[in-house]
Design a protein around this motif. Structure first.
Motif: not given
Length: 158
Positions: A137-138, A146, A148, A153-154, A156, A158
């Motif tokens: 994601k980033e 980070t 997903e 869905k994210a 946690k 990471t």
């Protein structure tokens, strides 16, 4: 050993003796000598006079030779330790030459180690080491990202 598949336990002591009395490449020494400070003798050499046994008997007659041999044990162990460290550094340098730094960008698909988070303990050692795939994601910097799941869905931690 092909014929002795069922009786490998009977051959274990012979194999261990052969290993312990053979010069090792990493240290350049015999493990038996590093442990006990003297060369190993096979039972035949103990009962029959051999050149090596006669040399040992002549050295025992001279107390200075025994003292010199005991002083030499520490030097031999130190030299073996230094050779072992040099060998490990050489292996590490060869490995590090082949390993490259990987960087990922946003939307790349990656796998995550399964021991991060909740790994199912009842699966034991046969459990998968990796889980995923996940989408990046980033990029946070210095190899931190980070993640997903593929449905957005994210994830946690990471």
């Amino acid at each position: 050993m092909e014929e002795a598949r069922d009786s490998w336990v009977e051959h274990l002591y012979s194999v261990l003796w052969a290993y312990r009395t053979t010069i090792q490449l990493s240290t350049g020494e015999i493990p038996f000598r590093l442990t006990y400070g003297c060369e190993a003798m096979i039972p035949v050499e103990v009962g029959e006079p051999s050149w090596r046994k006669l040399q040992a008997m002549q050295e025992q007659a001279n107390d200075e030779a025994i003292t010199a041999e005991l002083d030499l044990v520490d030097e031999v162990q130190t030299t073996a330790h230094l050779r072992d460290l040099a060998t490990k550094q050489l292996i590490m340098a060869r490995y590090n030459r082949k390993v490259g730094l990987h960087s990922f960008k946003g939307n790349d698909l990656v796998l995550r180690r399964a021991d991060i988070g909740n790994k199912n303990a009842r699966d034991g050692k046969l459990a998968a080491n990796w889980e995923g795939p996940f989408r990046i994601k980033e990029q946070l910097g210095k190899g931190a990202y980070t993640l997903e799941s593929l449905d957005g869905k994210a994830i946690k931690r990471t």
